[in-house]
Design a protein around this motif. Structure first.
Motif, PDB file in Angstrom:
ATOM      1  N   ALA A 228       0.826  -1.209   0.000  1.00 50.71           N
ATOM      2  CA  ALA A 228       0.000   0.000   0.000  1.00 50.71           C
ATOM      3  C   ALA A 228       0.856   1.254   0.000  1.00 50.71           C
ATOM      4  O   ALA A 228       0.567   2.220  -0.714  1.00 50.71           O
ATOM      5  CB  ALA A 228      -0.932  -0.007   1.210  1.00 50.71           C
ATOM      6  N   VAL A 229       1.940   1.246   0.782  1.00 50.98           N
ATOM      7  CA  VAL A 229       2.826   2.412   0.872  1.00 50.98           C
ATOM      8  C   VAL A 229       3.479   2.698  -0.475  1.00 50.98           C
ATOM      9  O   VAL A 229       3.537   3.846  -0.923  1.00 50.98           O
ATOM     10  CB  VAL A 229       3.903   2.178   1.959  1.00 50.98           C
ATOM     11  N   VAL A 230       3.964   1.650  -1.161  1.00 52.04           N
ATOM     12  CA  VAL A 230       4.620   1.836  -2.461  1.00 52.04           C
ATOM     13  C   VAL A 230       3.625   2.311  -3.510  1.00 52.04           C
ATOM     14  O   VAL A 230       3.902   3.229  -4.285  1.00 52.04           O
ATOM     15  CB  VAL A 230       5.302   0.526  -2.899  1.00 52.04           C
ATOM     16  N   ARG A 231       2.456   1.683  -3.549  1.00 47.42           N
ATOM     17  CA  ARG A 231       1.432   2.111  -4.509  1.00 47.42           C
ATOM     18  C   ARG A 231       1.060   3.577  -4.281  1.00 47.42           C
ATOM     19  O   ARG A 231       0.963   4.355  -5.225  1.00 47.42           O
ATOM     20  CB  ARG A 231       0.181   1.241  -4.367  1.00 47.42           C
ATOM     21  N   PHE A 232       0.822   3.908  -3.025  1.00 47.34           N
ATOM     22  CA  PHE A 232       0.408   5.267  -2.689  1.00 47.34           C
ATOM     23  C   PHE A 232       1.498   6.258  -3.071  1.00 47.34           C
ATOM     24  O   PHE A 232       1.211   7.333  -3.612  1.00 47.34           O
ATOM     25  CB  PHE A 232       0.101   5.360  -1.192  1.00 47.34           C
ATOM     26  N   GLU A 233       2.748   5.910  -2.820  1.00 41.93           N
ATOM     27  CA  GLU A 233       3.867   6.798  -3.137  1.00 41.93           C
ATOM     28  C   GLU A 233       3.933   7.088  -4.627  1.00 41.93           C
ATOM     29  O   GLU A 233       4.168   8.217  -5.052  1.00 41.93           O
ATOM     30  CB  GLU A 233       5.174   6.172  -2.661  1.00 41.93           C
ATOM     31  N   MET A 234       3.707   6.072  -5.439  1.00 43.08           N
ATOM     32  CA  MET A 234       3.775   6.264  -6.888  1.00 43.08           C
ATOM     33  C   MET A 234       2.566   7.032  -7.410  1.00 43.08           C
ATOM     34  O   MET A 234       2.695   7.902  -8.276  1.00 43.08           O
ATOM     35  CB  MET A 234       3.877   4.901  -7.589  1.00 43.08           C
ATOM     36  N   ALA A 317     -17.875  16.452  -0.007  1.00 39.70           N
ATOM     37  CA  ALA A 317     -16.977  16.850  -1.101  1.00 39.70           C
ATOM     38  C   ALA A 317     -16.444  15.672  -1.907  1.00 39.70           C
ATOM     39  O   ALA A 317     -15.907  15.867  -3.007  1.00 39.70           O
ATOM     40  CB  ALA A 317     -15.806  17.650  -0.539  1.00 39.70           C
ATOM     41  N   PHE A 318     -16.589  14.449  -1.410  1.00 34.37           N
ATOM     42  CA  PHE A 318     -15.959  13.308  -2.067  1.00 34.37           C
ATOM     43  C   PHE A 318     -16.390  13.095  -3.525  1.00 34.37           C
ATOM     44  O   PHE A 318     -15.543  12.844  -4.387  1.00 34.37           O
ATOM     45  CB  PHE A 318     -16.204  12.038  -1.248  1.00 34.37           C
ATOM     46  N   PRO A 319     -17.680  13.172  -3.861  1.00 36.41           N
ATOM     47  CA  PRO A 319     -18.055  13.001  -5.275  1.00 36.41           C
ATOM     48  C   PRO A 319     -17.364  14.003  -6.200  1.00 36.41           C
ATOM     49  O   PRO A 319     -16.981  13.658  -7.330  1.00 36.41           O
ATOM     50  CB  PRO A 319     -19.579  13.208  -5.259  1.00 36.41           C
ATOM     51  N   GLU A 320     -17.191  15.233  -5.733  1.00 40.37           N
ATOM     52  CA  GLU A 320     -16.512  16.237  -6.550  1.00 40.37           C
ATOM     53  C   GLU A 320     -15.034  15.871  -6.744  1.00 40.37           C
ATOM     54  O   GLU A 320     -14.477  16.065  -7.828  1.00 40.37           O
ATOM     55  CB  GLU A 320     -16.625  17.617  -5.899  1.00 40.37           C
ATOM     56  N   VAL A 321     -14.410  15.332  -5.706  1.00 33.26           N
ATOM     57  CA  VAL A 321     -13.012  14.895  -5.817  1.00 33.26           C
ATOM     58  C   VAL A 321     -12.887  13.786  -6.856  1.00 33.26           C
ATOM     59  O   VAL A 321     -11.978  13.798  -7.695  1.00 33.26           O
ATOM     60  CB  VAL A 321     -12.494  14.407  -4.444  1.00 33.26           C
ATOM     61  N   LEU A 322     -13.806  12.847  -6.830  1.00 30.26           N
ATOM     62  CA  LEU A 322     -13.780  11.776  -7.828  1.00 30.26           C
ATOM     63  C   LEU A 322     -13.970  12.334  -9.232  1.00 30.26           C
ATOM     64  O   LEU A 322     -13.369  11.854 -10.195  1.00 30.26           O
ATOM     65  CB  LEU A 322     -14.875  10.746  -7.529  1.00 30.26           C
ATOM     66  N   GLY A 323     -14.815  13.360  -9.342  1.00 32.48           N
ATOM     67  CA  GLY A 323     -15.013  13.985 -10.648  1.00 32.48           C
ATOM     68  C   GLY A 323     -13.745  14.597 -11.198  1.00 32.48           C
ATOM     69  O   GLY A 323     -13.454  14.509 -12.391  1.00 32.48           O
ATOM     70  N   ASN A 340      -5.599  11.820 -12.781  1.00 34.29           N
ATOM     71  CA  ASN A 340      -5.272  12.642 -11.616  1.00 34.29           C
ATOM     72  C   ASN A 340      -5.332  11.843 -10.318  1.00 34.29           C
ATOM     73  O   ASN A 340      -6.062  12.179  -9.380  1.00 34.29           O
ATOM     74  CB  ASN A 340      -6.223  13.844 -11.540  1.00 34.29           C
ATOM     75  N   THR A 341      -4.559  10.771 -10.247  1.00 30.55           N
ATOM     76  CA  THR A 341      -4.556   9.956  -9.027  1.00 30.55           C
ATOM     77  C   THR A 341      -4.040  10.740  -7.826  1.00 30.55           C
ATOM     78  O   THR A 341      -4.429  10.458  -6.687  1.00 30.55           O
ATOM     79  CB  THR A 341      -3.679   8.707  -9.222  1.00 30.55           C
ATOM     80  N   GLU A 342      -3.189  11.732  -8.095  1.00 29.44           N
ATOM     81  CA  GLU A 342      -2.643  12.512  -6.974  1.00 29.44           C
ATOM     82  C   GLU A 342      -3.728  13.300  -6.252  1.00 29.44           C
ATOM     83  O   GLU A 342      -3.582  13.634  -5.072  1.00 29.44           O
ATOM     84  CB  GLU A 342      -1.531  13.451  -7.458  1.00 29.44           C
ATOM     85  N   VAL A 343      -4.834  13.605  -6.939  1.00 29.16           N
ATOM     86  CA  VAL A 343      -5.949  14.316  -6.309  1.00 29.16           C
ATOM     87  C   VAL A 343      -6.560  13.460  -5.201  1.00 29.16           C
ATOM     88  O   VAL A 343      -6.841  13.942  -4.100  1.00 29.16           O
ATOM     89  CB  VAL A 343      -7.016  14.680  -7.370  1.00 29.16           C
ATOM     90  N   VAL A 344      -6.754  12.169  -5.484  1.00 28.43           N
ATOM     91  CA  VAL A 344      -7.318  11.252  -4.488  1.00 28.43           C
ATOM     92  C   VAL A 344      -6.342  11.058  -3.330  1.00 28.43           C
ATOM     93  O   VAL A 344      -6.740  11.032  -2.157  1.00 28.43           O
ATOM     94  CB  VAL A 344      -7.666   9.896  -5.133  1.00 28.43           C
ATOM     95  N   CYS A 345      -5.041  10.930  -3.644  1.00 31.27           N
ATOM     96  CA  CYS A 345      -4.038  10.743  -2.594  1.00 31.27           C
ATOM     97  C   CYS A 345      -3.985  11.955  -1.664  1.00 31.27           C
ATOM     98  O   CYS A 345      -3.935  11.806  -0.431  1.00 31.27           O
ATOM     99  CB  CYS A 345      -2.662  10.506  -3.223  1.00 31.27           C
ATOM    100  N   LYS A 346      -3.990  13.144  -2.236  1.00 33.11           N
ATOM    101  CA  LYS A 346      -3.970  14.367  -1.434  1.00 33.11           C
ATOM    102  C   LYS A 346      -5.219  14.454  -0.562  1.00 33.11           C
ATOM    103  O   LYS A 346      -5.150  14.824   0.625  1.00 33.11           O
ATOM    104  CB  LYS A 346      -3.883  15.588  -2.355  1.00 33.11           C
ATOM    105  N   PHE A 347      -6.356  14.096  -1.125  1.00 29.93           N
ATOM    106  CA  PHE A 347      -7.618  14.084  -0.372  1.00 29.93           C
ATOM    107  C   PHE A 347      -7.520  13.132   0.812  1.00 29.93           C
ATOM    108  O   PHE A 347      -7.923  13.463   1.939  1.00 29.93           O
ATOM    109  CB  PHE A 347      -8.750  13.668  -1.310  1.00 29.93           C
ATOM    110  N   ALA A 393     -12.281   5.597  -1.657  1.00 29.72           N
ATOM    111  CA  ALA A 393     -11.151   6.348  -2.208  1.00 29.72           C
ATOM    112  C   ALA A 393      -9.962   5.425  -2.453  1.00 29.72           C
ATOM    113  O   ALA A 393      -9.291   5.516  -3.488  1.00 29.72           O
ATOM    114  CB  ALA A 393     -10.758   7.491  -1.270  1.00 29.72           C
ATOM    115  N   LEU A 394      -9.697   4.525  -1.515  1.00 28.82           N
ATOM    116  CA  LEU A 394      -8.606   3.564  -1.706  1.00 28.82           C
ATOM    117  C   LEU A 394      -8.909   2.607  -2.851  1.00 28.82           C
ATOM    118  O   LEU A 394      -8.002   2.201  -3.596  1.00 28.82           O
ATOM    119  CB  LEU A 394      -8.366   2.780  -0.410  1.00 28.82           C
ATOM    120  N   GLU A 395     -10.174   2.249  -3.015  1.00 27.27           N
ATOM    121  CA  GLU A 395     -10.543   1.368  -4.124  1.00 27.27           C
ATOM    122  C   GLU A 395     -10.235   1.997  -5.470  1.00 27.27           C
ATOM    123  O   GLU A 395      -9.849   1.305  -6.417  1.00 27.27           O
ATOM    124  CB  GLU A 395     -12.036   1.018  -4.040  1.00 27.27           C
ATOM    125  N   THR A 396     -10.404   3.319  -5.589  1.00 28.96           N
ATOM    126  CA  THR A 396     -10.088   3.977  -6.866  1.00 28.96           C
ATOM    127  C   THR A 396      -8.602   3.884  -7.182  1.00 28.96           C
ATOM    128  O   THR A 396      -8.202   3.977  -8.345  1.00 28.96           O
ATOM    129  CB  THR A 396     -10.495   5.465  -6.844  1.00 28.96           C
TER     130      THR A 396
END
Length: 405
Positions: A228-234, A317-323, A340-347, A393-396
Motif C-alpha cells: 500500500a505504501v509503495v502504490r500510494f507513493e507512486m 466533497a468526495f463526489p466532486e473529488v472523484l469527478g 489525476n490519481t494525486e488528487v485522491v491521494c492528497k484528499f 477512495a482507496l478502491e479507486t
C-alpha cells in the motif's frame, strides 16, 4: 465498471513481473511470450502493398522502391501521410517516416490486435489497457514513459495503417515522467526499492507496537502495508511530473507522519478497529445497545461544531473529488489523457490528518449511559460515513483497505 485487458504479456521471473507481484498486481505472464506468426506475416503482406510504405526489405515485392535496408528492418512507413489524411491531432510534429519497422514492431501490433479480438465487442490499457464504456465501445490506453512516447506514437500510427478497426481510432497515451532516487549513492532497482520500504515499514511497526510484531500474521500484514505504501507513493505523484523516491532516513515510513500511505492506512484501520470494538461490546450485551436508526435531522442536531469539518470537507466533497480525478476515459482532443490519481491521494492525506485530530480529541465510544447514547450513535454514523469514504477512495487507487492495526 470497466473491462480491462492488460498488455504486454510479461516474461515469467522478469524484474517487472516480480515487482508487480510484490505489489499484489495480477499481470498476465508466460514463460516465452510469442506473437501469432500468421498475423505478423499478414501484416507484412499488407505493408508490402500499402500506399504508406516507402521501402521494403529484399524478397518482399514493392513497386515503388528498391532502397537497401539495414539487417532486420522490414519496412519504411510514411506516418506523416496518415496524420494528414485523417487530421489526427496531438501527435509529435517530428513524426514523418517510421524508418525502421522491424518484426518486433509488427509483433507488438499483433499482440494489441489479438487482445482486442479476445474481448467481447460490447465490452470493450500496453502497458495498454482495453476498457469498455469509452467512446466507440473500446479505448486503447498506451502507458509510456516520457522517453518512450515518440516510439509509442509510431506504434499507434502503424496499427492504424494495418488495422482500421474501432479501437485503432480511439487510442490515447498516458505519459509518465522519470523516476529519480534521493538518498542513495548507487542505482536502486525495483526489488531493492520494495525491500527498503518493507524494512522501513517493519521498523515503524516495531517502534509503535514493540515485540508483538512477530509471526506469520504480522509478516503478512507488513507485506500488505508495504504494498500500500509503495502504490500510494507512486500514485501520489502527478504522472506527468518526475517522481522522486526519497530513501533518506528523514523520509522513513511512519504511521505518525502525515504525508504517506502508511498514515492513511493506519487511520483507515483505526476506524475498522473502532467498529470491531463496538460490535463486540454489543454482542457481549453488557455495554452498548445496537445503534438505533436515528433520523438524519436528529443526528445533525447532535453534532458539535468541530464535526462539521469532516462532513463538509470530506463526506459531501468526495463526489466532486472523484469527478476531478476521473478524467481518464473522457473524450479529449489530441492523443494525451490525464489520470489525476494525486488528487485522491492528497484528499486521503488531508482526511487522515483531520480524522486523526478528531479521533484523538473525541471519545467516540463514551460511557454506556442511556442519556449519552444519542450523541454516541450520531458519532458512529459519522464515523461509518468517513470509513466508507476511506474504503471507496482507496478502491479507486486499487489499494485494499486495512482492517487491523
Amino acid at each position: 465498471r470497466h473491462r480491462v485487458q492488460l498488455l504486454p504479456t510479461l516474461r515469467s521471473d522478469s524484474d517487472v513481473e516480480n515487482f508487480l507481484q510484490r505489489l499484489g498486481v495480477d499481470w498476465p505472464s508466460t514463460a516465452q511470450p510469442s506473437p501469432n506468426q500468421d498475423t505478423v506475416s499478414g501484416f507484412k503482406r499488407l505493408l508490402s502493398g500499402s500506399c504508406y510504405t516507402a521501402a521494403c526489405s529484399p524478397g518482399i515485392a514493392h513497386e515503388s522502391s528498391h532502397d537497401a535496408l539495414s539487417e532486420g528492418v522490414q519496412f519504411k512507413v510514411r506516418l506523416k501521410q496518415i496524420l494528414e489524411e485523417r487530421g489526427l491531432q496531438g501527435y509529435d510534429p517530428n513524426l514523418d517516416v517510421f524508418l525502421e519497422v522491424e518484426e518486433e514492431n509488427l509483433a507488438e501490433v499483433t499482440e494489441l490486435k489479438e487482445a482486442v479480438l479476445k474481448v467481447p465487442t460490447d465490452n470493450l490499457v500496453k502497458w495498454s489497457l482495453f476498457s469498455q464504456d469509452s467512446p466507440g465501445g473500446c479505448m486503447v490506453l498506451h502507458i509510456v514513459c516520457s522517453e518512450g512516447e515518440f516510439q509509442q506514437q509510431k506504434i499507434d500510427l502503424l496499427w492504424r495503417i494495418l488495422d482500421a478497426g474501432t479501437c485503432t481510432s480511439n487510442q490515447r497515451h498516458l505519459v509518465c515522467g522519470p523516476v529519480k532516487v534521493a538518498g542513495c549513492d548507487s542505482p536502486v532497482n525495483t526489488s531493492q526499492y520494495v525491500r527498503i520500504r518493507r524494512s522501513q515499514m517493519l521498523e515503524a511497526s516495531l517502534t509503535k507496537y514493540g515485540d508483538v510484531i512477530q509471526g506469520e500474521s504480522w509478516d503478512d500484514l507488513i507485506g500488505v502495508m508495504t504494498s500500500a505504501v509503495v502504490r500510494f507513493e507512486m500514485l501520489a505523484a502527478a504522472h506527468r511530473s518526475p517522481m522522486t523516491v526519497d530513501l533518506t532516513e528523514e523520509a522513513s515510513v511512519s504511521t505518525k507522519g502525515t504525508k504517506g500511505g502508511a498514515f492513511v492506512m493506519y487511520n483507515c484501520a483505526r476506524l475498522a478497529t473502532l467498529f470491531e470494538s463496538y460490535h463486540r461490546s454489543v454482542q457481549q450485551g453488557f455495554l452498548y445497545k445496537a445503534a438505533s436508526h436515528t433520523s438524519k435531522k436528529k443526528i445533525l442536531l447532535i453534532f458539535p461544531q468541530g464535526e462539521w469539518l469532516l462532513l463538509f470537507n470530506y463526506i459531501i466533497a468526495f463526489p466532486e473529488v472523484l469527478g476531478h480525478s476521473g478524467q481518464l476515459l473522457r473524450p479529449a482532443r489530441g492523443t494525451r489523457v490525464t489520470a489525476n490519481t494525486e488528487v485522491v491521494c492528497k484528499f486521503l492525506v488531508h482526511l487522515s490528518m483531520d480524522f486523526s485530530s478528531y479521533y484523538n480529541r473525541v471519545h467516540i465510544l463514551g460511557e454506556p449511559l442511556p442519556h449519552l447514547f444519542g450523541q454516541m450513535f450520531a458519532r458512529l454514523h459519522l464515523m461509518r460515513a468517513v470509513q466508507e469514504i476511506f474504503i471507496h477512495a482507496l478502491e479507486t487507487l486499487h489499494i485494499p483497505p486495512l482492517n487491523q492495526i
